[in-house]
Each structure stands twice: as structure tokens, then as C-alpha cells.
Design an enzyme around this catalytic site. Structure first.
Site, PDB file in Angstrom:
ATOM      1  N   GLU A   1       0.808  -1.223   0.000  1.00 55.05           N
ATOM      2  CA  GLU A   1       0.000   0.000   0.000  1.00 55.05           C
ATOM      3  C   GLU A   1       0.838   1.269   0.000  1.00 55.05           C
ATOM      4  O   GLU A   1       1.832   1.378   0.716  1.00 55.05           O
ATOM      5  CB  GLU A   1      -0.918  -0.007   1.222  1.00 55.05           C
ATOM      6  CG  GLU A   1      -1.958   1.104   1.226  1.00 55.05           C
ATOM      7  CD  GLU A   1      -3.104   0.776   2.153  1.00 55.05           C
ATOM      8  OE1 GLU A   1      -4.075   0.148   1.685  1.00 55.05           O
ATOM      9  OE2 GLU A   1      -3.022   1.127   3.352  1.00 55.05           O
TER      10      GLU A   1
ATOM     11  N   LYS B  25       0.481   4.918   1.164  1.00 53.06           N
ATOM     12  CA  LYS B  25      -0.383   5.686   2.072  1.00 53.06           C
ATOM     13  C   LYS B  25       0.436   6.801   2.721  1.00 53.06           C
ATOM     14  O   LYS B  25       1.421   6.533   3.396  1.00 53.06           O
ATOM     15  CB  LYS B  25      -0.962   4.740   3.129  1.00 53.06           C
ATOM     16  CG  LYS B  25      -1.768   5.413   4.205  1.00 53.06           C
ATOM     17  CD  LYS B  25      -2.604   4.420   5.014  1.00 53.06           C
ATOM     18  CE  LYS B  25      -1.798   3.526   5.903  1.00 53.06           C
ATOM     19  NZ  LYS B  25      -2.640   2.695   6.790  1.00 53.06           N
TER      20      LYS B  25
ATOM     21  N   LYS C 294      -8.166   2.167  -3.029  1.00 52.64           N
ATOM     22  CA  LYS C 294      -8.490   2.078  -1.601  1.00 52.64           C
ATOM     23  C   LYS C 294      -9.222   3.351  -1.197  1.00 52.64           C
ATOM     24  O   LYS C 294      -8.640   4.432  -1.159  1.00 52.64           O
ATOM     25  CB  LYS C 294      -7.182   1.917  -0.808  1.00 52.64           C
ATOM     26  CG  LYS C 294      -7.366   1.704   0.692  1.00 52.64           C
ATOM     27  CD  LYS C 294      -7.585   0.238   1.021  1.00 52.64           C
ATOM     28  CE  LYS C 294      -7.647   0.009   2.522  1.00 52.64           C
ATOM     29  NZ  LYS C 294      -6.337   0.118   3.176  1.00 52.64           N
TER      30      LYS C 294
ATOM     31  N   GLU D 118     -14.263  -5.958   2.666  1.00 52.98           N
ATOM     32  CA  GLU D 118     -13.522  -5.872   3.927  1.00 52.98           C
ATOM     33  C   GLU D 118     -14.475  -6.028   5.108  1.00 52.98           C
ATOM     34  O   GLU D 118     -15.489  -5.337   5.185  1.00 52.98           O
ATOM     35  CB  GLU D 118     -12.823  -4.511   4.008  1.00 52.98           C
ATOM     36  CG  GLU D 118     -12.084  -4.278   5.309  1.00 52.98           C
ATOM     37  CD  GLU D 118     -11.344  -2.948   5.309  1.00 52.98           C
ATOM     38  OE1 GLU D 118     -10.392  -2.817   4.516  1.00 52.98           O
ATOM     39  OE2 GLU D 118     -11.745  -2.055   6.072  1.00 52.98           O
TER      40      GLU D 118
ATOM     41  N   ASN E 258      -9.954  -7.080   8.141  1.00 49.82           N
ATOM     42  CA  ASN E 258      -9.160  -5.944   8.597  1.00 49.82           C
ATOM     43  C   ASN E 258      -8.915  -6.099  10.094  1.00 49.82           C
ATOM     44  O   ASN E 258      -9.856  -6.104  10.883  1.00 49.82           O
ATOM     45  CB  ASN E 258      -9.890  -4.625   8.303  1.00 49.82           C
ATOM     46  CG  ASN E 258      -8.975  -3.422   8.462  1.00 49.82           C
ATOM     47  OD1 ASN E 258      -7.939  -3.497   9.122  1.00 49.82           O
ATOM     48  ND2 ASN E 258      -9.341  -2.300   7.855  1.00 49.82           N
TER      49      ASN E 258
ATOM     50  N   GLU F 284      -5.541  -8.020   6.481  1.00 49.00           N
ATOM     51  CA  GLU F 284      -5.190  -6.611   6.294  1.00 49.00           C
ATOM     52  C   GLU F 284      -4.800  -5.951   7.619  1.00 49.00           C
ATOM     53  O   GLU F 284      -5.471  -6.150   8.629  1.00 49.00           O
ATOM     54  CB  GLU F 284      -6.389  -5.829   5.727  1.00 49.00           C
ATOM     55  CG  GLU F 284      -7.007  -6.414   4.478  1.00 49.00           C
ATOM     56  CD  GLU F 284      -8.298  -5.702   4.099  1.00 49.00           C
ATOM     57  OE1 GLU F 284      -8.968  -6.178   3.177  1.00 49.00           O
ATOM     58  OE2 GLU F 284      -8.639  -4.668   4.713  1.00 49.00           O
ATOM     59  N   SER F 285      -3.740  -5.170   7.580  1.00 51.05           N
ATOM     60  CA  SER F 285      -3.285  -4.352   8.715  1.00 51.05           C
ATOM     61  C   SER F 285      -2.606  -5.182   9.805  1.00 51.05           C
ATOM     62  O   SER F 285      -2.856  -6.383   9.946  1.00 51.05           O
ATOM     63  CB  SER F 285      -4.429  -3.553   9.352  1.00 51.05           C
ATOM     64  OG  SER F 285      -5.076  -2.746   8.408  1.00 51.05           O
TER      65      SER F 285
END
Length: 260
Positions: A55, A57, A117, A166, A187, A217-218
Site C-alpha cells: 500500500e 499511504k 483504496k 472488507e 481488517n 489486512e493491517s
């Protein structure tokens, strides 16, 4: 009102402004609108790729500025060269410092799938994603009804786009499953208070039907966690902050992949 509520409220204004500035007809005339999107599944499962969705960001509501100097073309190319299966590019302006030009820049120099995103609340944004050269859209279960997820997914599929749903918990997962999805992402970040817990992924992986790609995710900062997530059944791993918080995100992903 939590952060997510504020983001959605602002997003409604943003979409209304965008519709006034750029017509659907203009989007359909855009350079990338007629291109055939890449297959998310093909790249995510490719043996010469890592399964990482890397990603770009700049900032986030929880951390503030993460990286204000990195260039999107340079960083996403480095992600690609390091074996990323896909790229995730933030386009939310107010809360994440993203913009349309970021996807256009990434698309111009990369031949792997790109995820737009953002907080999708309107079909217009899906048309934007197609016009900007994205291959995948994100649908966030906590801000959409099951009907919206079903309808937006079908709309995206009709345009040739891939759809990533998500979820944050079992209730969201169970009410949101639709045939118009390609992948389901867990997530590990709570979007209400932005705390993270990797255990969320392990708790939900076996609840996701096997016909969907499974993404964590994350909160992924250790290459060893990828091995555990793979063993648990995940196909993909969305990582952004871990690379973006460094001086050289491209070098950071290279080192990370070398340890996998």
C-alpha cells in the site's frame, strides 16, 4: 460520532462535488476506461509473486503523517519489483492524503493489479476507479448494507473490475457474503477506534467460504506472521504502514520479502 462516521459524512459531500465536476460520460471517455483490468486472483496466486498487496499511504487518521516525501511512481514500482502481487493506492483526500493522480501515476508505470483504496458509497466511485486504471475496488461491510454490497459488486463485475470485501467481525462477514465478490479481507484494525489485533484474522479465516480469496489486512509487521497466516489459509496480505513509515519503502519491502 467515531472517525469512520466522519469519513463517510465527508465522503458523501466529496462524491456530490465530483459528480458536479466530472460527468459519467466524461469518465467513460477516459483513457483507461476501456482497458481490461488484471485478474486479482491470477496475480495473488502466482508462484513468482509474494501475495503481498503493498500500500501507498501518506497519512492516516490514527497516525497522522506517515510519509510526506515518498513518490507514488517510484515506491509502487519498487513494490512491484520486490514481488508484490498487487498495489493498494489510497484516494481519500481529507483523511489519508490521497488523490486521483496517485492511481494514474501508479498505473502508468506498473503492470500488476491496483486496488483503489477508498470508502465506496456510490456507483459513481466505481466508474471513477475504472476510468483511473484501477483493477480492484474495496467494499467496506461496516459502511454498506448487504444490498449495496451485492449491487456494487455486480456493477463492478459488469465493468470487469475485481471486488474485495472488507470485514472486521463475524457478524459483518455473515451478512455481507455475495456471489459478486472475488476476495474477502479481514481488517485487523478496528475502524471505530483504530486499534489493531492480528488475532481477528485467525478467528475469521475458516468462516470465509473457500470460493473467495482470503486476505489479511493491517497489523502485519513481521515476515514470520505471513507464514502463520498462510498456514491458516490466507492467500494475500495487505501491508502499508510497515513499509511507508520508513525512509525508503521500496527497500523496506525488499528486506521484508527476503525474510519471508
Amino acid at each position: 460520532m467515531n472517525i469512520l462516521d466522519k469519513i463517510v459524512l465527508r465522503k458523501k459531500e466529496e462524491v456530490a462535488d465530483a459528480k458536479r465536476l466530472v460527468s459519467i460520460q466524461d469518465l467513460e471517455k477516459a483513457e483507461y476506461f476501456k482497458r481490461t483490468p488484471y485478474s486479482f486472483k491470477e496475480f495473488l496466486l502466482a508462484e513468482d509473486r509474494t501475495g503481498i498487496i503493498a500500500e501507498f499511504k501518506r497519512r492516516s487518521p490514527s497516525k497522522g503523517l506517515i510519509n510526506g516525501v515518498a513518490g507514488v511512481a517510484e515506491v509502487t514500482q519498487a513494490y512491484n519489483n520486490a514481488g508484490a502481487s498487487a498495489l493498494s493506492v489510497l484516494t481519500d483526500v481529507d483523511f489519508f492524503g490521497g488523490k486521483m493522480a496517485d492511481i494514474l501515476s501508479a498505473r502508468a508505470v506498473n503492470n500488476i493489479p491496483i486496488l483503489r483504496k477508498d470508502f465506496m458509497i456510490d456507483e459513481y466511485q466505481i466508474l471513477e476507479a475504472k476510468a483511473w486504471g484501477a483493477d480492484i475496488i474495496l467494499l467496506i461491510a461496516s459502511i454498506l448494507t448487504p444490498k449495496q454490497i451485492h449491487d456494487f459488486g455486480k456493477f463492478a463485475h459488469d465493468l470487469g473490475l475485481n471486488v474485495l470485501l472488507e470485514v472486521h467481525n463475524l457478524e459483518e462477514l455473515e451478512r455481507s457474503i455475495s456471489p459478486n465478490l472475488d476476495a474477502i479481507g479481514v481488517n485487523n484494525r478496528n475502524l471505530g477506534d483504530f486499534t489493531v489485533n492480528i488475532q481477528t484474522s485467525f478467528d475469521l479465516v475458516n468462516k470465509i467460504p473457500n470460493e473467495f480469496l482470503k486476505i489479511s489486512e493491517s497489523a502485519i509487521s513481521d515476515p514470520a506472521i505471513i507464514k502463520d497466516l498462510k498456514t491458516a489459509g490466507f492467500n494475500g496480505f495487505l501491508i502499508g504502514e510497515n513499509f511507508m513509515k520508513t525512509e525508503n519503502p521500496g527497500e523496506a519491502i525488499k528486506e521484508f520479502v527476503a525474510e519471508m
